[in-house]
Design a protein around this motif. Structure first.
Motif, PDB file in Angstrom:
ATOM      1  N   VAL A  59      18.000  54.727  57.808  1.00 35.08           N
ATOM      2  CA  VAL A  59      16.823  53.868  57.932  1.00 35.08           C
ATOM      3  C   VAL A  59      17.125  52.570  57.198  1.00 35.08           C
ATOM      4  N   TYR A  60      16.989  51.437  57.885  1.00 36.95           N
ATOM      5  CA  TYR A  60      17.255  50.119  57.292  1.00 36.95           C
ATOM      6  C   TYR A  60      15.926  49.457  56.942  1.00 36.95           C
ATOM      7  N   LEU A  61      15.828  49.005  55.684  1.00 34.45           N
ATOM      8  CA  LEU A  61      14.597  48.437  55.150  1.00 34.45           C
ATOM      9  C   LEU A  61      14.875  47.081  54.492  1.00 34.45           C
ATOM     10  N   HIS A  62      13.892  46.211  54.552  1.00 35.94           N
ATOM     11  CA  HIS A  62      13.924  44.994  53.739  1.00 35.94           C
ATOM     12  C   HIS A  62      13.953  45.386  52.261  1.00 35.94           C
ATOM     13  N   SER A  63      14.574  44.550  51.434  1.00 33.86           N
ATOM     14  CA  SER A  63      14.721  44.872  50.006  1.00 33.86           C
ATOM     15  C   SER A  63      13.397  45.202  49.334  1.00 33.86           C
ATOM     16  N   ALA A  64      12.326  44.487  49.680  1.00 31.33           N
ATOM     17  CA  ALA A  64      11.028  44.741  49.052  1.00 31.33           C
ATOM     18  C   ALA A  64      10.534  46.147  49.379  1.00 31.33           C
ATOM     19  N   ASP A  65      10.693  46.577  50.619  1.00 37.41           N
ATOM     20  CA  ASP A  65      10.279  47.926  50.998  1.00 37.41           C
ATOM     21  C   ASP A  65      11.208  48.967  50.396  1.00 37.41           C
ATOM     22  N   PHE A  66      12.498  48.663  50.374  1.00 37.36           N
ATOM     23  CA  PHE A  66      13.456  49.584  49.770  1.00 37.36           C
ATOM     24  C   PHE A  66      13.103  49.853  48.314  1.00 37.36           C
TER      25      PHE A  66
END
Length: 237
Positions: A59-66
């Motif tokens: 799953v690839y996430l934006h840094s803020a969501d990660f």
């Protein structure tokens, strides 16, 4: 989606606030639904009775969501893996390796969104779904504490060590305790790997390799294992 509903309710208030602080932010249920769609979209129909599902997911996430998920990542990934196994069991998909989910940063993904990818990666052991019950030409299954493992490789090592194919949290089990090997005739052979406390098959301690029967009962340490064998035919890898 009972599992991830429960995780959001059962985690302490601090964790829950991370998962659901407001409108438009990702929640575990969003990731679970996306992974289920990825799984369904990437199946391979092998024949009338066998449908292969991918078992390795990213799953690839934006840094803020990660970052919002990172403090609770281990718990989240465990639950997402369970969701995928439940989906496979419901849809009668089969796996050829262990199911895993990984989260990765990718700032090309918009915040509040995510992307998924998956692949099939063969291993020695896979979760046994409804489609993988012992059947003619199928693979052996080992049941441990209600969990069933499909032996998808010719050799499976069971023990307490982190490099074992099936890892048991049992202090009476040696790091490499038991080997299960499928021979050319399709028989499943049990071999004790010089363990401290021994391996017992149907109540008898084994000293040499022993062929197992359907419903044979094995005991290593305090752990009991049940063997479920295909009804007929060789195992194909």
């Amino acid at each position: 989606m009972g599992i991830l509903d429960r995780i959001e309710r059962s985690l302490d208030r601090g964790v829950t606030s991370v998962f659901s602080p407001g409108r438009g932010q990702l929640k575990p249920l969003d990731l679970a639904q996306g992974l289920k769609r990825e799984c369904d979209d990437q199946i391979q129909v092998l024949d009338r009775t066998r449908t292969l599902a991918p078992n390795v997911f990213t799953v690839y996430l934006h840094s803020a969501d990660f970052e919002r998920f990172s403090s609770w990542q281990d718990t989240l990934l465990d639950e997402l893996q369970k969701v995928l196994m439940e989906q496979a069991d419901k849809q009668r998909y089969m796996f050829v390796g262990a199911v895993s989910v990984d989260l990765q940063r990718d700032d090309e993904v918009r915040q509040g969104r995510f992307e998924t990818e998956s692949r099939t990666e063969r291993g020695s052991v896979a979760p046994a779904t409804g489609a993988a019950q012992a059947e003619p030409g199928g693979s052996p299954i080992i049941e441990i504490d209600g969990q069933q493992y499909l032996l998808t490789g010719p050799v499976t090592v069971i023990g307490r060590g982190g490099d074992a194919d099936i890892i048991l949290e049992d202090t009476g089990v040696s790091r490499h305790h038991l080997e299960l090997r499928t021979d050319e005739a399709g028989s499943l052979i049990a071999t004790d790997l010089g363990s401290t406390n021994g391996t017992f098959v149907d109540g008898e301690r084994i000293r040499t390799p022993v062929p197992l029967q359907d419903r044979s009962l094995l005991k290593i340490g305090r752990t009991r294992l049940t063997v479920l064998l295909p009804s007929a035919g060789p195992v194909s890898w």
